[in-house]
Enzyme design. Sequence first.
Site, PDB file in Angstrom:
ATOM      1  N   HIS A  82       0.829  -1.200   0.000  1.00  0.00           N
ATOM      2  CA  HIS A  82       0.000   0.000   0.000  1.00  0.00           C
ATOM      3  C   HIS A  82       0.865   1.253   0.000  1.00  0.00           C
ATOM      4  CE1 HIS A  82      -3.660   2.331   0.791  1.00  0.00           C
ATOM      5  NE2 HIS A  82      -2.819   3.145   1.415  1.00  0.00           N
ATOM      6  N   ASP A 161     -15.319   5.068   6.385  1.00  0.00           N
ATOM      7  CA  ASP A 161     -14.168   5.756   5.799  1.00  0.00           C
ATOM      8  C   ASP A 161     -14.589   6.640   4.631  1.00  0.00           C
ATOM      9  OD1 ASP A 161     -11.320   6.292   5.426  1.00  0.00           O
ATOM     10  OD2 ASP A 161     -11.623   5.229   3.550  1.00  0.00           O
ATOM     11  N   ARG A 168     -13.229  15.011   5.324  1.00  0.00           N
ATOM     12  CA  ARG A 168     -11.836  15.435   5.557  1.00  0.00           C
ATOM     13  C   ARG A 168     -11.289  16.203   4.352  1.00  0.00           C
ATOM     14  NH1 ARG A 168      -8.971  10.117   6.224  1.00  0.00           N
ATOM     15  NH2 ARG A 168      -7.115  11.420   6.266  1.00  0.00           N
ATOM     16  N   SER A 183      -7.958   5.220   8.385  1.00  0.00           N
ATOM     17  CA  SER A 183      -8.564   5.094   7.061  1.00  0.00           C
ATOM     18  C   SER A 183      -7.913   3.934   6.288  1.00  0.00           C
ATOM     19  CB  SER A 183      -8.369   6.425   6.317  1.00  0.00           C
ATOM     20  OG  SER A 183      -8.569   6.281   4.949  1.00  0.00           O
ATOM     21  N   LYS A 187      -9.486  -0.347   5.946  1.00  0.00           N
ATOM     22  CA  LYS A 187      -9.767  -0.982   4.652  1.00  0.00           C
ATOM     23  C   LYS A 187      -8.904  -2.236   4.456  1.00  0.00           C
ATOM     24  CE  LYS A 187      -9.198   3.065   2.842  1.00  0.00           C
ATOM     25  NZ  LYS A 187      -9.054   4.318   2.137  1.00  0.00           N
TER      26      LYS A 187
HETATM   27  N1  URA Z   1      -5.140   6.980   1.775  1.00  0.00           N
HETATM   28  C1  URA Z   1      -6.246   6.552   2.442  1.00  0.00           C
HETATM   29  O1  URA Z   1      -6.798   5.498   2.146  1.00  0.00           O
HETATM   30  N2  URA Z   1      -6.722   7.336   3.414  1.00  0.00           N
HETATM   31  C2  URA Z   1      -6.165   8.501   3.781  1.00  0.00           C
HETATM   32  O2  URA Z   1      -6.655   9.142   4.690  1.00  0.00           O
HETATM   33  C3  URA Z   1      -5.025   8.956   3.076  1.00  0.00           C
HETATM   34  C4  URA Z   1      -4.513   8.153   2.085  1.00  0.00           C
END
Ligand code: URA
Length: 435
Positions: A82, A161, A168, A183, A187
């Site tokens: 990621h 999220d 946000r 966040s 996921k």
């Molecule tokens: N990527 C995400 O999935 N969430 C964030 O808040 C920032 C980057």
Amino acid sequence: MNPVEIIRNKRDGKILTVKEIQYFVKGFTNGEIPDYQVSAFVMAVYFNGLNDNELYQFTKEMIETGEIVIPNANMDKYVDKHSTGGVGDKLTLIIAPIVAACGLKFPKMSGKGLSFSGGTIDKLESIKGFKVNINKNDFIKQIDEIGIGIIGQSENLAKADKQLYTIRDVTATVESIPLIASSIVSKKIASGSKNIVFDVKVGAGAFMKDINSGLNLANTLVELVKKFGGSSVAVVTNMNSPLGHYVGNSLEIIEVVECLKGNMPKDIEELVYELAGQLLIIGGKTSSLTDSKLIVKEKIKNLTGLDKFKELISYQGGDPSFINNYNLLPQAKYETIVKADNEGFISFIDAEKIGMISLNIGAGRMKKDDEIDYAAGIYLPRKIGDKVEKNDIIGKIYYSTENIEINLIIKKFKSAFKFVQKPEEETKLIYNVIR
Ligand code: URA
């Protein structure tokens, strides 16, 4: 329970109780707590943070607002990568096929680009026929059969999220470590990932602008994943200047193919070897980075990484014939060349500015549902440290719409570059590895 009280507690730096966190996350996900109170809450978190327990509880509640992929026994061996997001960051598309060619299983749920930061799914969608929505059973079958699959994020994953991110994004609260960590990890855990390599980007083209914030985010991610029983490594990397030579979806696909053929720009090469190497370790294929790097080198040299990329494209309905003829990818109508005004050594190419230009010419989106132009993008022939003479080409801008103020774009493009008269010391690309 009263949302105002919870906001006040966080505003005053108090530690929230489990019940308060549960109430608040459930409340805003089911629409009982309005956006204006959620906005005040995220701003309070932005300033006062969440301690380790609050963060764990907040993330856990976010996970429970959506679908949770039930892990099967094989999943323990799956690996995931990621990136926290950058400009010209096509590393997943290079690393995933290499790692899968080494025998690891790499199921990947990727996001679309937002604001100046690009998204893997948009890049893949520039390939004719490539499907990014696949049902769960077919996806699991694909991973079993070919070891690799890349799909869009399920709408049902960590629903909280989505709502939170939308707020946000418009309240200047994206750049908060606990909010970013919850966040991302909500996921990842909801989608069943157990062995994760994070690429935490730091610099002008990243959400984290300085190294200390990047290190802090990296530690937070690694510790949070541990609390959910997973294992992860976070590599903190430099995102001051765009990665590679291309920014824009179909252009980056071409660069991916070139990299898998062994033609890697230096910056991409260093990160591919490090991140793919860490994945091979976390996936149990090797026990040292030196061994990992030898294997990665072989997969590039014998083109098995490229073969895996072709297999991925075909399996997901795409036509891989563009690999031998790049004209089969979307083509821009116009190409504008930008030349250097003066001579000098390039000391900086502002990734955020380049990312914003790619957005302005249609390669990215400002809002989640905006249409994008897959052919639009930027070519950066020169990298940091290169010597440039007056009138040398420092960029090419590809676009298709007439209503672009190209002179303004050229001005902005030039302002992204800094030149010096003497070459500067090479900037570090990898700052730290946290486990
Ligand atoms: N990527 C995400 O999935 N969430 C964030 O808040 C920032 C980057």
